[in-house]
Design an enzyme around this catalytic site. Sequence first.
Site, short mmCIF file in Angstrom:
data_model
loop_
_atom_site.label_atom_id
_atom_site.label_comp_id
_atom_site.label_asym_id
_atom_site.label_seq_id
_atom_site.Cartn_x
_atom_site.Cartn_y
_atom_site.Cartn_z
N LYS A 141 5.69 -14.55 -1.90
CA LYS A 141 6.09 -13.32 -2.79
C LYS A 141 5.75 -13.74 -4.18
O LYS A 141 6.54 -14.62 -4.80
CB LYS A 141 7.27 -12.64 -2.64
CG LYS A 141 7.70 -11.51 -3.44
CD LYS A 141 9.01 -10.80 -2.94
CE LYS A 141 9.49 -9.71 -3.75
NZ LYS A 141 10.93 -9.44 -3.68
N CYS A 185 4.03 -8.68 -6.61
CA CYS A 185 5.27 -8.14 -7.07
C CYS A 185 5.47 -8.27 -8.52
O CYS A 185 4.96 -9.19 -9.31
CB CYS A 185 6.35 -8.72 -6.24
SG CYS A 185 8.12 -8.19 -6.70
N ASP A 239 -2.10 -2.93 -8.79
CA ASP A 239 -3.19 -2.73 -9.42
C ASP A 239 -4.43 -3.28 -8.63
O ASP A 239 -3.97 -4.12 -7.68
CB ASP A 239 -3.55 -2.86 -10.65
CG ASP A 239 -3.28 -4.59 -11.20
OD1 ASP A 239 -4.11 -5.49 -10.41
OD2 ASP A 239 -2.28 -4.86 -11.73
N GLU A 296 23.49 0.70 15.02
CA GLU A 296 22.29 0.49 13.99
C GLU A 296 21.53 -0.34 14.45
O GLU A 296 20.28 -0.59 14.25
CB GLU A 296 22.92 0.12 12.75
CG GLU A 296 23.69 1.22 11.87
CD GLU A 296 24.47 0.66 10.65
OE1 GLU A 296 24.10 1.57 9.53
OE2 GLU A 296 24.96 -0.32 10.62
#
Length: 631
Positions: free
Chosen positions: A482, A524, A532, A612
């Site tokens: 990332k 990021c 973009d 959950e």
Amino acid sequence: MAIRYIEQDRTFWLDTEHTSYLLAIVDQENFVGHVYYGQKLQYTENTPAPVYLLRTGEAPFVPSQNNRERVSFLDSFPMEYPGNGLGDYRESAISVRTAQGHVGVQLQYVSHEIVKEKPALPGLPSTFPGDEDCDTLILHLADPVIGLAADLIYTTFEEEDVITRSVILKNTAGQPIYVTKVMSACLDLDGTDEKYDILTLHGSWGRERQMERRSLMHGKQSVGSVRGESSHQEHPFIALLSADATQDAGEVYGMHFVYSGNFLAQAELSQFDSIRMTMGIHPENFVWKLEQGESFAAPEVVMTYSSEGLSGMTHHYHDMYRGHLIRGEYRDKKRPILINNWEATYFDFNTEKLLKIAEQASKLGIEMLVMDDGWFGKRDDDNSSLGDWFVNEKKLGGTLSELIDRVHAQGVKFGIWIEPEMVNEDSNLYREHPDWAIQIPGKLPVRSRNQLILDFSRKEVRDNIFDQICAVFDQGKIDYVKWDMNRSMADVYAGNLAYDYVLGVYDFMERLVTRYPDILLEGCSGGGGRFDAGMLYYSPQIWCSDNTDAINRTRIQYGTSFFYPVSSMGAHVSAVPNHQTGRVTSLKTRGITAMAGTFGYELNPALLSDEEKEEIREQIKTFKKYEMLIN
Ligand code: DGJ
């Protein structure tokens, strides 16, 4: 044949499957005029090109017939690439200053080439033909008085109904020329009685790409960025819509920029109701010293026309970007469902904590753990260590190799966070090389998140960071990276810096994806501040926003989806109450919203109830079933 030159009419006729784009050379002075863009016109050999649309036979007439009123022609003629300071008072596409300080430039037709390929733009990301045949028109223009040449480049992507545009300037003056503005594309649409709207996307941190539609009024309406990145605030996009255009009907002209830095996108309604759309690098503070013989490449604009409203435009952009912009082995592949530790731990983690997350996540069906910010230097908060890309083994309680191996041993892939463009003053790197940070001597640097930007326009700076980061990546099998960027640019000390910086970032990214072709790269920038088309060339997915609230995300992802395919939009299920908004939404809502993106999680599984956990297992099964369909 997608591009024709019709000699007797001096017209260039560009076709895609459903659209036509026509331009023509006019008068003895070789002005280049924009004739038509819209629904496909049927070309036949016996029908003349509709150059009458330029109305050169009507007053005020071309200069050779009415040079007495030369200005009236220049003030109204639909220019393909309008100059500056010579009687066309609408927005210019180019402005320059000569070594003597003169302005005033008008580029006229010299010659052309039509080639069966798409030339790449030096140092810049750009769309590529892939399996498709592409035709390219290169119009060679020049202003012989100044000694400036310009190539206007048009490539047709027939199936996608897209025409890409860019411009390459060359100095032939024998002395420097200072380029103070160079738009990549201009579209001059003739005056009509029809009303038009413009569509843009605005936002801020945590609220990116919100759709905004307004009537086009007389004068200029623009969006832009001077932040050194494409920005959270305004997106490098503008569309002109017929006032009756809807999601599925009506006319839309879109322009989207393949560039990650400063931009200006503008629409102008003139006194005669003609419309001029322009897109390019923002001219504010931009000065490019072009030496004799040197060239300057303006980034690419992806232009499309749809007669089927916004959906048509979106389909063109999605097809274009999936097929002709996104690269790498993950382009058409399923992406691992990831869990990111940021909202689970922030800076407070070590190997054991991460392993626990990985272990529990794998039981839910999650396939990759991403270790976010805080693993390097002495970084326990956001005040230090950017620039010091060595593993904080004391904090982790072991080496990176051990961590990676133990994560992999659980059948989970491993990803890591980096922010290579930045430096903290509290870092070894800054102490050794304070001049590597972008600053203006004698002025207080503009800190943001207590960090400064490294001068990536300098190769030695990029090389240092590249070597440091490779030394980390080579410690084990990294599956995902990332790449973050958490502030806008300030303290810009020279008119070429913002452009050179972006090209430096592209150079770094190209080296990274070349050296590690198997790594899945996710872009990021404080969320989606640099989401973009330029970044998409290097990273097939980009984090949409730091706002993970499912309700806010529906709008953010909707705006993003105008051009970017679902497979590129980073979206995660996070905990409730949501960390950004405090809102509580059901796990179902959060799951469905994240499934309209790359899908992953950003929470601590240890805090989930058994119900959950069961719901998450079901979510993952559902996503896996529909993943290829969704993408
Ligand atoms: C901003 C990113 O958008 C977040 O996801 C996280 O990675 C932080 N930076 C880390 O500093």
